[in-house]
Design an enzyme around this catalytic site. Structure first.
Site, PDB file in Angstrom:
ATOM      1  N   TYR A  33       0.830  -1.203   0.000  1.00 43.45           N
ATOM      2  CA  TYR A  33       0.000   0.000   0.000  1.00 43.45           C
ATOM      3  C   TYR A  33       0.865   1.254   0.000  1.00 43.45           C
ATOM      4  O   TYR A  33       2.079   1.194   0.177  1.00 43.45           O
ATOM      5  CB  TYR A  33      -0.965  -0.004   1.190  1.00 43.45           C
ATOM      6  CG  TYR A  33      -0.348   0.351   2.523  1.00 43.45           C
ATOM      7  CD1 TYR A  33       0.494  -0.538   3.189  1.00 43.45           C
ATOM      8  CD2 TYR A  33      -0.589   1.596   3.119  1.00 43.45           C
ATOM      9  CE1 TYR A  33       1.057  -0.203   4.417  1.00 43.45           C
ATOM     10  CE2 TYR A  33      -0.021   1.926   4.349  1.00 43.45           C
ATOM     11  CZ  TYR A  33       0.797   1.024   4.985  1.00 43.45           C
ATOM     12  OH  TYR A  33       1.359   1.362   6.195  1.00 43.45           O
ATOM     13  N   LYS A 147       6.375  -1.881   2.102  1.00 42.92           N
ATOM     14  CA  LYS A 147       5.183  -1.236   2.666  1.00 42.92           C
ATOM     15  C   LYS A 147       4.014  -2.210   2.514  1.00 42.92           C
ATOM     16  O   LYS A 147       3.180  -2.104   1.609  1.00 42.92           O
ATOM     17  CB  LYS A 147       4.909   0.114   1.990  1.00 42.92           C
ATOM     18  CG  LYS A 147       4.033   1.013   2.870  1.00 42.92           C
ATOM     19  CD  LYS A 147       4.134   2.455   2.479  1.00 42.92           C
ATOM     20  CE  LYS A 147       3.102   3.335   3.153  1.00 42.92           C
ATOM     21  NZ  LYS A 147       3.211   3.442   4.606  1.00 42.92           N
ATOM     22  N   GLU A 179      12.468   2.543  13.911  1.00 47.92           N
ATOM     23  CA  GLU A 179      11.507   3.569  13.502  1.00 47.92           C
ATOM     24  C   GLU A 179      10.354   3.526  14.496  1.00 47.92           C
ATOM     25  O   GLU A 179      10.446   2.849  15.511  1.00 47.92           O
ATOM     26  CB  GLU A 179      11.030   3.305  12.073  1.00 47.92           C
ATOM     27  CG  GLU A 179      10.376   1.947  11.891  1.00 47.92           C
ATOM     28  CD  GLU A 179       9.910   1.674  10.470  1.00 47.92           C
ATOM     29  OE1 GLU A 179       9.758   2.618   9.676  1.00 47.92           O
ATOM     30  OE2 GLU A 179       9.668   0.498  10.161  1.00 47.92           O
ATOM     31  N   LEU A 203      10.925   1.217   7.147  1.00 49.73           N
ATOM     32  CA  LEU A 203      10.307   1.653   5.903  1.00 49.73           C
ATOM     33  C   LEU A 203      10.966   2.996   5.554  1.00 49.73           C
ATOM     34  O   LEU A 203      10.947   3.919   6.374  1.00 49.73           O
ATOM     35  CB  LEU A 203       8.800   1.861   6.067  1.00 49.73           C
ATOM     36  CG  LEU A 203       8.187   2.322   4.746  1.00 49.73           C
ATOM     37  CD1 LEU A 203       8.043   1.163   3.786  1.00 49.73           C
ATOM     38  CD2 LEU A 203       6.879   3.019   4.950  1.00 49.73           C
TER      39      LEU A 203
HETATM   40  N1  PDD Z   1       2.920   5.338   7.488  1.00 47.55           N
HETATM   41  N2  PDD Z   1       7.567   3.859   8.870  1.00 47.55           N
HETATM   42  C1  PDD Z   1       6.388   3.225   8.920  1.00 47.55           C
HETATM   43  C2  PDD Z   1       6.323   1.909   9.619  1.00 47.55           C
HETATM   44  C3  PDD Z   1       5.242   3.794   8.331  1.00 47.55           C
HETATM   45  O1  PDD Z   1       4.072   3.146   8.372  1.00 47.55           O
HETATM   46  C4  PDD Z   1       5.344   5.068   7.704  1.00 47.55           C
HETATM   47  C5  PDD Z   1       4.170   5.727   7.043  1.00 47.55           C
HETATM   48  C6  PDD Z   1       6.603   5.691   7.672  1.00 47.55           C
HETATM   49  C7  PDD Z   1       6.809   7.026   7.011  1.00 47.55           C
HETATM   50  O2  PDD Z   1       6.693   6.922   5.615  1.00 47.55           O
HETATM   51  P1  PDD Z   1       6.240   8.155   4.723  1.00 47.55           P
HETATM   52  O3  PDD Z   1       7.087   9.295   5.091  1.00 47.55           O
HETATM   53  O4  PDD Z   1       6.461   7.683   3.336  1.00 47.55           O
HETATM   54  O5  PDD Z   1       4.769   8.419   5.033  1.00 47.55           O
HETATM   55  C8  PDD Z   1       7.694   5.064   8.260  1.00 47.55           C
HETATM   56  C9  PDD Z   1       1.742   5.747   6.748  1.00 47.55           C
HETATM   57  C10 PDD Z   1       1.508   7.209   6.764  1.00 47.55           C
HETATM   58  C11 PDD Z   1       0.556   4.929   7.200  1.00 47.55           C
HETATM   59  O6  PDD Z   1       0.721   3.714   7.303  1.00 47.55           O
HETATM   60  O7  PDD Z   1      -0.531   5.484   7.411  1.00 47.55           O
END
Ligand code: PDD
Length: 288
Positions: A33, A147, A179, A203
């Protein structure tokens, strides 16, 4: 009226979309996703999100049904029904075979689903005062760079902070910061932004990369390297980043203040750079 969403090539009211119980997304969490923030109709780093979607699909051996250009076009068409600031959610699963079997079926059509919902940006109060986090052991698998929609580990990690009245759970694996449950983590010490390595244990956030770029452009010093738990606990500042959280200061960890207990000067600088970047994006979209 049910909001308009995208399902396998069609725009439909969300309540008219039905997915097979045999869909491997439902049965195995076998899918990937993306979440893309949209400001005033303009997606922030949309192409980068779809490039990451491609990398996730390559990792799980799922054939991408669309090119990046096609994805961008599908996003624009969906956004015609959702003006303003939005989150676009995109999910692709391996599809619905006739029987449950762990083995990856050949020639299965993937299931494509996209929806929008109003973007929940951090509140002025959260930006001003920072947020509370707790820590937990990173008990997830070793392919966190994908992801994946298999998010049970992240869900259970997030619940730990929710139960403690905090905004995020910062995870530690073998004594190192990885993270948070749905965001990346930065640790600031002596004027340097420490960022965890771009490996399979995190991620790689699109926001992480944007922050790296803004830091470079703004002559902020960066060091990408493993970060020990002791460095997290003695940091001057700690930040979270994600597409929905943007960049947020962490002002307490496990109930103890981070640095001065207030968002620090480097946070203020990065937050301003981030807001300026967003403003440029919306100005360009209005001019186009
Ligand atoms: N989450 N690490 C994890 C585990 C995440 O789920 C996310 C983002 C990030 C940050 O990624 P980005 O900067 O590309 O949004 C890091 C999204 C927002 C979610 O699952 O809703």
């Amino acid at each position: 009226m049910s909001p308009i969403a995208h399902f396998n090539g069609k725009l439909l009211p969300l309540d008219q979309i039905h997915i097979s119980p045999l869909d491997r997304g439902f049965i195995f969490g076998d899918g990937v996703y993306e979440v893309i923030p949209v400001y005033g109709g303009a997606p922030l780093r949309g192409r980068e999100h779809f490039e990451r979607l491609q990398r996730s699909m390559d990792e799980i051996r799922l054939k991408n049904p669309h090119t990046v250009d096609e994805w961008m076009d599908l996003t624009s068409r969906l956004l015609e029904h959702h003006p303003g600031d939005q989150s676009v959610y995109i999910q692709v699963t391996r599809g619905a075979p006739l029987k449950r079997d762990h083995v990856i079926p050949k020639d299965l059509e993937p299931t494509v689903f996209m929806m929008c919902y109003p973007l929940a940006s951090p509140s002025a109060q959260q930006v001003e005062n920072g947020v509370a986090c707790v820590t937990a052991r990173d008990f997830r698998w070793e392919k966190c760079h994908i992801k994946s929609t298999s998010l049970l580990g992240n869900v259970l990690a997030r619940q730990i902070s929710y139960d403690a009245g905090a905004v995020e759970t910062i995870m530690l694996r073998d004594g190192m910061v990885t993270e948070a449950s749905a965001s990346n983590v930065f640790v600031i010490k002596d004027g340097v932004v420490l960022a965890p390595p771009r490996d399979h244990l995190i991620l790689l956030g699109i926001t992480y990369e944007l922050i790296m770029r803004l830091a470079e452009d703004g002559a902020v010093r960066i060091d990408v390297r493993p970060i020990a738990e002791a460095e997290l606990r003695s940091a001057d500042e700690v930040w979270l980043s994600s597409s929905t959280k943007e960049v947020l200061a962490v002002t307490t960890i496990d109930g103890k203040p981070v640095g001065s207990g207030k968002p620090g000067p480097l946070f203020r600088r990065m937050h301003a750079l981030y807001q300026e970047h967003k403003a440029k994006l919306t100005r360009r979209a209005v001019a186009a």
